[in-house]
Design an enzyme around this catalytic site. Structure first.
Site, PDB file in Angstrom:
ATOM      1  N   ILE A   1      -9.608  -0.196  -5.166  1.00  0.00           N
ATOM      2  CA  ILE A   1     -10.044  -0.398  -3.785  1.00  0.00           C
ATOM      3  C   ILE A   1     -10.673   0.924  -3.381  1.00  0.00           C
ATOM      4  O   ILE A   1      -9.969   1.895  -3.088  1.00  0.00           O
ATOM      5  CB  ILE A   1      -8.862  -0.787  -2.875  1.00  0.00           C
ATOM      6  CG1 ILE A   1      -8.216  -2.078  -3.375  1.00  0.00           C
ATOM      7  CG2 ILE A   1      -9.319  -0.940  -1.429  1.00  0.00           C
ATOM      8  CD1 ILE A   1      -6.903  -2.434  -2.677  1.00  0.00           C
TER       9      ILE A   1
ATOM     10  N   TYR B   1       0.871  -1.177   0.000  1.00  0.00           N
ATOM     11  CA  TYR B   1       0.000   0.000   0.000  1.00  0.00           C
ATOM     12  C   TYR B   1       0.905   1.222   0.000  1.00  0.00           C
ATOM     13  O   TYR B   1       1.548   1.531   0.998  1.00  0.00           O
ATOM     14  CB  TYR B   1      -0.885  -0.052   1.241  1.00  0.00           C
ATOM     15  CG  TYR B   1      -1.939   1.019   1.378  1.00  0.00           C
ATOM     16  CD1 TYR B   1      -2.217   1.950   0.377  1.00  0.00           C
ATOM     17  CD2 TYR B   1      -2.706   1.094   2.547  1.00  0.00           C
ATOM     18  CE1 TYR B   1      -3.198   2.906   0.524  1.00  0.00           C
ATOM     19  CE2 TYR B   1      -3.684   2.050   2.722  1.00  0.00           C
ATOM     20  CZ  TYR B   1      -3.930   2.951   1.713  1.00  0.00           C
ATOM     21  OH  TYR B   1      -4.900   3.910   1.885  1.00  0.00           O
TER      22      TYR B   1
ATOM     23  N   LYS C   1      -1.808  -1.529  -3.767  1.00  0.00           N
ATOM     24  CA  LYS C   1      -2.832  -0.492  -3.733  1.00  0.00           C
ATOM     25  C   LYS C   1      -2.113   0.830  -3.960  1.00  0.00           C
ATOM     26  O   LYS C   1      -1.284   1.251  -3.153  1.00  0.00           O
ATOM     27  CB  LYS C   1      -3.578  -0.473  -2.402  1.00  0.00           C
ATOM     28  CG  LYS C   1      -4.638   0.624  -2.336  1.00  0.00           C
ATOM     29  CD  LYS C   1      -5.368   0.633  -0.994  1.00  0.00           C
ATOM     30  CE  LYS C   1      -6.389   1.772  -0.946  1.00  0.00           C
ATOM     31  NZ  LYS C   1      -7.098   1.823   0.356  1.00  0.00           N
TER      32      LYS C   1
END
Length: 302
Positions: A211, A141, A169
């Site tokens: 997401i 992330y 992400k």
């Protein structure tokens, strides 16, 4: 390619964590899980930023995962679950990987170490140590405006070669960096955008999915944007995107996930808009705007 690697695409929901009277609201959590498992959602992220994971005690986080998995199993759903973890201490994160190794999850979403601002060599060593240790695959992330450190593409491409690191992400520093990563990444390294307002743009650039907190609302429309682009229908995808683009701005007018929780409360999916300090519930001005938008969308749907 691992099972989660094959599933890490499309529309993933970073599920909010409902609270009531200071505690995990298990009834609302079950309702949310049943609702979204019946929508065009490809997976859940639990306990990450949108799920206020940093305010959850270990027992609450474990209970959160158990309830969501129980509801999915009861509904004969095979949707994957990724558990969000974060921290600035590599050793402590390795301990958390051990503590959660037998939980009913499919993988982890792990953010960069926050506040300490490690070098790229430090980031490389940190994520490699976690990937070597984890029982489940890792998605990274990258969100430098929260962690104060950007994982460069050079570092990401080295990490993408690790067999237990399957994707990213991407809330990165720039569209230019994201496009270069999409161009240079290995074929089996998944990239999903985490920037709601850039969802259409990122998918158009070649991201594998998103997401997206905003997909708690108008879920089918967000899924349709991805589906139309996959079919090569750019104009149809853009038309669907224009139906929801304003939501991706409205829901971040005040710190997330408070606006989304208010919307879900007003539409009956959760029993309270409660958030945990230092988050606070939305102010009256935004509440009026959200109520107006809820009413408008209900009239259009009717």
């Amino acid at each position: 390619m691992t099972g989660l690697q094959e599933q890490l695409h499309g529309l993933w929901l970073p599920l909010i964590t409902p609270f009531r009277d200071g505690a995990l609201d298990e009834r609302s959590l079950r309702r949310l899980t049943r609702h979204y498992s019946g929508q065009a959602v490809d997976g859940f992220i639990l306990g990450a930023t949108s799920g206020e994971g940093m305010t959850l005690r270990e027992a609450e986080l474990e209970r959160l995962v158990a309830i969501v998995r129980d509801e999915l199993t009861t509904g004969h759903s095979k949707l994957p679950i990724c558990l969000g973890l974060s921290g600035a201490d590599t050793s402590r994160l390795k301990e958390r990987l051990d503590e959660t190794a037998d939980w009913p999850i499919d993988g982890y979403l792990i953010a960069s170490p926050y506040y300490v601002r490690p070098s790229q060599r430090g980031l490389l060593a940190h994520f490699e140590a976690l990937a070597d240790h984890a029982a489940w695959p890792l998605a990274l992330y990258n969100i430098p405006y929260r962690t104060s450190v950007n994982i460069t593409n050079q570092t990401l491409l080295r990490l993408a070669g690790h067999p237990n690191i399957i994707g990213l992400k991407d809330c990165g520093a720039s569209r230019e960096q994201s496009i270069a990563l999409l161009r240079d990444r290995p074929a089996d390294f998944r990239v999903l955008t985490g920037e709601d307002a850039n969802y259409f743009e990122a998918l158009s650039d070649g991201a594998d999915g998103g997401i997206v907190l905003s997909a708690h609302l108008e879920t089918a429309t967000f899924a349709a944007v991805h589906a139309e682009l996959k079919r090569g229908n750019h104009d149809a995808a853009l038309a669907r995107w224009q139906e929801v683009a304003d939501l991706t701005r409205l829901l971040f007018t005040e710190p997330s996930p408070a606006p989304a929780k208010y919307w879900l409360w007003r539409t009956g999916l959760i029993d309270s808009p409660e958030v945990r300090l230092p988050m606070v519930e939305i102010g009256s001005e935004l509440a009026v705007q959200l109520d107006r938008e809820i009413e408008r969308r209900m009239q259009v749907a009717a």
